[in-house]
Write a protein that holds these residues in place. Structure first.
Motif, PDB file in Angstrom:
ATOM      1  N   VAL A 101       0.824  -1.211   0.000  1.00 43.12           N
ATOM      2  CA  VAL A 101       0.000   0.000   0.000  1.00 43.12           C
ATOM      3  C   VAL A 101       0.861   1.265   0.000  1.00 43.12           C
ATOM      4  O   VAL A 101       0.802   2.073  -0.937  1.00 43.12           O
ATOM      5  CB  VAL A 101      -0.976   0.003   1.196  1.00 43.12           C
ATOM      6  CG1 VAL A 101      -1.833   1.270   1.183  1.00 43.12           C
ATOM      7  CG2 VAL A 101      -1.871  -1.238   1.160  1.00 43.12           C
ATOM      8  N   LEU A 102       1.686   1.437   1.036  1.00 43.48           N
ATOM      9  CA  LEU A 102       2.500   2.651   1.097  1.00 43.48           C
ATOM     10  C   LEU A 102       3.424   2.774  -0.114  1.00 43.48           C
ATOM     11  O   LEU A 102       3.491   3.821  -0.763  1.00 43.48           O
ATOM     12  CB  LEU A 102       3.343   2.657   2.375  1.00 43.48           C
ATOM     13  CG  LEU A 102       2.744   3.318   3.617  1.00 43.48           C
ATOM     14  CD1 LEU A 102       3.768   3.323   4.749  1.00 43.48           C
ATOM     15  CD2 LEU A 102       2.254   4.715   3.339  1.00 43.48           C
ATOM     16  N   LYS A 103       4.119   1.689  -0.418  1.00 46.13           N
ATOM     17  CA  LYS A 103       5.078   1.745  -1.524  1.00 46.13           C
ATOM     18  C   LYS A 103       4.395   1.475  -2.870  1.00 46.13           C
ATOM     19  O   LYS A 103       4.561   2.226  -3.835  1.00 46.13           O
ATOM     20  CB  LYS A 103       6.196   0.734  -1.288  1.00 46.13           C
ATOM     21  CG  LYS A 103       7.368   0.873  -2.247  1.00 46.13           C
ATOM     22  CD  LYS A 103       8.524  -0.033  -1.805  1.00 46.13           C
ATOM     23  CE  LYS A 103       9.726   0.160  -2.719  1.00 46.13           C
ATOM     24  NZ  LYS A 103      10.864  -0.696  -2.289  1.00 46.13           N
ATOM     25  N   GLY A 104       3.594   0.394  -2.923  1.00 50.64           N
ATOM     26  CA  GLY A 104       3.019  -0.023  -4.188  1.00 50.64           C
ATOM     27  C   GLY A 104       1.907   0.865  -4.706  1.00 50.64           C
ATOM     28  O   GLY A 104       1.816   1.102  -5.910  1.00 50.64           O
ATOM     29  N   VAL A 105       1.042   1.358  -3.813  1.00 49.28           N
ATOM     30  CA  VAL A 105      -0.093   2.179  -4.241  1.00 49.28           C
ATOM     31  C   VAL A 105       0.241   3.673  -4.209  1.00 49.28           C
ATOM     32  O   VAL A 105       0.002   4.403  -5.166  1.00 49.28           O
ATOM     33  CB  VAL A 105      -1.333   1.903  -3.363  1.00 49.28           C
ATOM     34  CG1 VAL A 105      -2.474   2.855  -3.720  1.00 49.28           C
ATOM     35  CG2 VAL A 105      -1.791   0.460  -3.521  1.00 49.28           C
ATOM     36  N   PHE A 106       0.819   4.116  -3.090  1.00 43.14           N
ATOM     37  CA  PHE A 106       1.041   5.556  -2.922  1.00 43.14           C
ATOM     38  C   PHE A 106       2.363   6.052  -3.505  1.00 43.14           C
ATOM     39  O   PHE A 106       2.529   7.258  -3.703  1.00 43.14           O
ATOM     40  CB  PHE A 106       1.016   5.937  -1.439  1.00 43.14           C
ATOM     41  CG  PHE A 106      -0.233   5.543  -0.714  1.00 43.14           C
ATOM     42  CD1 PHE A 106      -1.460   5.487  -1.351  1.00 43.14           C
ATOM     43  CD2 PHE A 106      -0.183   5.225   0.633  1.00 43.14           C
ATOM     44  CE1 PHE A 106      -2.606   5.125  -0.682  1.00 43.14           C
ATOM     45  CE2 PHE A 106      -1.333   4.868   1.318  1.00 43.14           C
ATOM     46  CZ  PHE A 106      -2.540   4.806   0.663  1.00 43.14           C
ATOM     47  N   GLY A 107       3.304   5.148  -3.724  1.00 43.33           N
ATOM     48  CA  GLY A 107       4.633   5.604  -4.130  1.00 43.33           C
ATOM     49  C   GLY A 107       5.220   6.534  -3.077  1.00 43.33           C
ATOM     50  O   GLY A 107       5.879   7.521  -3.385  1.00 43.33           O
ATOM     51  N   ALA A 108       4.991   6.183  -1.811  1.00 44.20           N
ATOM     52  CA  ALA A 108       5.370   7.068  -0.706  1.00 44.20           C
ATOM     53  C   ALA A 108       6.884   7.185  -0.571  1.00 44.20           C
ATOM     54  O   ALA A 108       7.608   6.191  -0.603  1.00 44.20           O
ATOM     55  CB  ALA A 108       4.773   6.560   0.599  1.00 44.20           C
ATOM     56  N   LYS A 109       7.351   8.407  -0.430  1.00 43.21           N
ATOM     57  CA  LYS A 109       8.738   8.687  -0.077  1.00 43.21           C
ATOM     58  C   LYS A 109       8.846   9.058   1.397  1.00 43.21           C
ATOM     59  O   LYS A 109       9.872   8.847   2.032  1.00 43.21           O
ATOM     60  CB  LYS A 109       9.295   9.816  -0.936  1.00 43.21           C
ATOM     61  CG  LYS A 109       9.292   9.532  -2.430  1.00 43.21           C
ATOM     62  CD  LYS A 109      10.131   8.304  -2.769  1.00 43.21           C
ATOM     63  CE  LYS A 109      10.139   8.011  -4.259  1.00 43.21           C
ATOM     64  NZ  LYS A 109      10.879   6.761  -4.568  1.00 43.21           N
ATOM     65  N   LYS A 110       7.742   9.626   1.916  1.00 43.10           N
ATOM     66  CA  LYS A 110       7.680   9.966   3.338  1.00 43.10           C
ATOM     67  C   LYS A 110       6.308   9.581   3.875  1.00 43.10           C
ATOM     68  O   LYS A 110       5.309   9.628   3.146  1.00 43.10           O
ATOM     69  CB  LYS A 110       7.928  11.459   3.560  1.00 43.10           C
ATOM     70  CG  LYS A 110       9.354  11.892   3.248  1.00 43.10           C
ATOM     71  CD  LYS A 110       9.628  13.299   3.778  1.00 43.10           C
ATOM     72  CE  LYS A 110      11.099  13.660   3.583  1.00 43.10           C
ATOM     73  NZ  LYS A 110      11.436  14.962   4.197  1.00 43.10           N
ATOM     74  N   ALA A 111       6.270   9.205   5.151  1.00 45.11           N
ATOM     75  CA  ALA A 111       5.009   8.859   5.797  1.00 45.11           C
ATOM     76  C   ALA A 111       4.996   9.461   7.195  1.00 45.11           C
ATOM     77  O   ALA A 111       6.043   9.559   7.856  1.00 45.11           O
ATOM     78  CB  ALA A 111       4.838   7.347   5.865  1.00 45.11           C
ATOM     79  N   PHE A 112       3.817   9.856   7.642  1.00 37.37           N
ATOM     80  CA  PHE A 112       3.655  10.486   8.949  1.00 37.37           C
ATOM     81  C   PHE A 112       2.453   9.873   9.658  1.00 37.37           C
ATOM     82  O   PHE A 112       1.432   9.588   9.037  1.00 37.37           O
ATOM     83  CB  PHE A 112       3.433  11.996   8.803  1.00 37.37           C
ATOM     84  CG  PHE A 112       4.549  12.703   8.091  1.00 37.37           C
ATOM     85  CD1 PHE A 112       5.618  13.237   8.805  1.00 37.37           C
ATOM     86  CD2 PHE A 112       4.538  12.825   6.706  1.00 37.37           C
ATOM     87  CE1 PHE A 112       6.661  13.876   8.147  1.00 37.37           C
ATOM     88  CE2 PHE A 112       5.573  13.468   6.041  1.00 37.37           C
ATOM     89  CZ  PHE A 112       6.628  13.993   6.762  1.00 37.37           C
ATOM     90  N   CYS A 113       2.605   9.685  10.970  1.00 35.89           N
ATOM     91  CA  CYS A 113       1.485   9.181  11.763  1.00 35.89           C
ATOM     92  C   CYS A 113       1.565   9.774  13.167  1.00 35.89           C
ATOM     93  O   CYS A 113       2.566  10.385  13.547  1.00 35.89           O
ATOM     94  CB  CYS A 113       1.504   7.651  11.830  1.00 35.89           C
ATOM     95  SG  CYS A 113       2.882   6.952  12.794  1.00 35.89           S
ATOM     96  N   GLY A 114       0.499   9.574  13.929  1.00 36.26           N
ATOM     97  CA  GLY A 114       0.471  10.044  15.309  1.00 36.26           C
ATOM     98  C   GLY A 114       1.127   9.050  16.244  1.00 36.26           C
ATOM     99  O   GLY A 114       1.384   7.889  15.874  1.00 36.26           O
ATOM    100  N   TYR A 115       1.362   9.489  17.466  1.00 40.74           N
ATOM    101  CA  TYR A 115       2.077   8.660  18.446  1.00 40.74           C
ATOM    102  C   TYR A 115       1.312   7.389  18.813  1.00 40.74           C
ATOM    103  O   TYR A 115       1.906   6.394  19.242  1.00 40.74           O
ATOM    104  CB  TYR A 115       2.360   9.470  19.719  1.00 40.74           C
ATOM    105  CG  TYR A 115       1.131   9.753  20.553  1.00 40.74           C
ATOM    106  CD1 TYR A 115       0.828   8.993  21.664  1.00 40.74           C
ATOM    107  CD2 TYR A 115       0.250  10.778  20.203  1.00 40.74           C
ATOM    108  CE1 TYR A 115      -0.310   9.230  22.420  1.00 40.74           C
ATOM    109  CE2 TYR A 115      -0.872  11.033  20.946  1.00 40.74           C
ATOM    110  CZ  TYR A 115      -1.155  10.260  22.053  1.00 40.74           C
ATOM    111  OH  TYR A 115      -2.288  10.501  22.794  1.00 40.74           O
ATOM    112  N   ASN A 116      -0.015   7.399  18.645  1.00 39.87           N
ATOM    113  CA  ASN A 116      -0.821   6.233  19.032  1.00 39.87           C
ATOM    114  C   ASN A 116      -1.381   5.499  17.811  1.00 39.87           C
ATOM    115  O   ASN A 116      -2.394   4.810  17.900  1.00 39.87           O
ATOM    116  CB  ASN A 116      -1.966   6.666  19.951  1.00 39.87           C
ATOM    117  CG  ASN A 116      -2.847   7.745  19.326  1.00 39.87           C
ATOM    118  OD1 ASN A 116      -2.538   8.253  18.242  1.00 39.87           O
ATOM    119  ND2 ASN A 116      -3.924   8.103  19.996  1.00 39.87           N
TER     120      ASN A 116
END
Length: 302
Positions: A101-116
């Motif tokens: 998903v992150l790599k294959g669908v979004f082509g993500a270079k950076k990802a961000f999420c919350g602490y929880n």
């Protein structure tokens, strides 16, 4: 903003904010803003979220409608929104989520999420899991620190608690905006008009959070104009038995045309009093007018 309701590859390099983002409160915005800031690096600001909450027990306590969430995300600078059915990723392991998903669908270079943040089958993945898996696959992942207001960690659970107790001011501090309801005004029973306090009526969606029943000082926006309001949230015990909860607002200083069918936004500013049954319409009229004076006094100080 482009909106995807499936895991269709977006064919560009992205910076992705991950989360359900119910309410898009100030903690959520720290995550979303971090992704949006990556636009200057040539990455497309993207949000990955779900059409319905994956968290059991909050299905009927939603802080935002789908339409309001989309509108707010676009205003924050999000350019791609994946808002999908949770079932599409429920069974994926944390590693499968990152690779497929992150790599294959979004082509993500950076990802961000919350602490929880939790992800993957049975919520097995944490922010630290995400960081390690992303590093392995060439993605820079950041876990944002919690945000506090008046010494308390900001959370959707606390915001819901404030709203259910009528403390809309504390809820607003954590949300970063006044809690609001927005929909088309519907025709009521005309009792307000009969006693000299014509009202606008908004209905609650079946999954919406219901704030504490009672009377609030409010701001009403129709188009590009705003007006002072006094809003009753509840079941109108004086004039209606068995009514479904609704949001009924009188605008003391408004004297324009009927607003039936218009898109209306009502922002709750401060709780005035609990909902009450009156003996007759004369008592109700007097109470509404007193509430109107109280609301105007409150709003004049804001």
């Amino acid at each position: 903003m482009r909106i995807f309701r499936s895991l269709k590859p977006c064919e560009c390099d992205t910076a992705v904010a991950l989360g359900y983002f119910d309410g898009i409160h100030i903690g959520h915005r720290a995550v979303i803003d971090a992704a949006v800031a990556c636009k200057r690096e040539g990455l497309t600001p993207t949000v990955f979220t779900f059409a319905k909450t994956p968290k059991k027990g909050t299905e009927r306590d939603q802080l935002l409608t789908y339409e309001s969430k989309v509108e707010m995300l676009e205003k924050l600078g999000v350019e791609i929104l994946y808002i999908i059915d949770f079932e599409l990723v429920r069974e994926k392991s944390p590693e499968e989520f990152v690779t497929e998903v992150l790599k294959g669908v979004f082509g993500a270079k950076k990802a961000f999420c919350g602490y929880n943040y939790h992800f993957g089958k049975n919520g097995a993945g944490t922010g630290e899991t995400l960081r390690k898996l992303c590093e392995k696959h060439g993605i820079d992942a950041t876990v944002k620190a919690p945000v506090s207001v008046d010494g308390e960690l900001v959370s959707s659970t606390k915001i819901r608690g404030f709203l259910k107790s009528g403390d809309v001011k504390s809820a607003g501090k954590m949300l970063g905006y006044d809690y609001f309801l927005v929909s088309r005004s519907i025709e009521g029973n005309h009792i307000g008009s009969a006693i000299g306090t014509p009202t606008i009526n908004l209905t609650f969606r079946s999954d919406a959070l219901l704030p504490k029943f009672g009377v609030y000082a409010s701001i009403v926006t129709v188009g590009d104009k705003s007006f002072a309001g006094v809003t009753n949230i509840g079941v109108k015990p004086t004039v209606g038995e068995g009514n479904a909860p609704n949001c009924e607002t009188w605008m003391p200083e408004y004297s324009g045309d009927s607003l039936y069918g218009k898109k209306v936004e009502v922002r709750l500013k401060e709780f005035i009093r609990p909902e009450k049954r009156f003996l007759n319409l004369s008592e109700l009229e007097a109470a509404i007018k007193r509430d109107g004076e109280t609301a105007l006094g409150i709003l004049s100080k804001n």
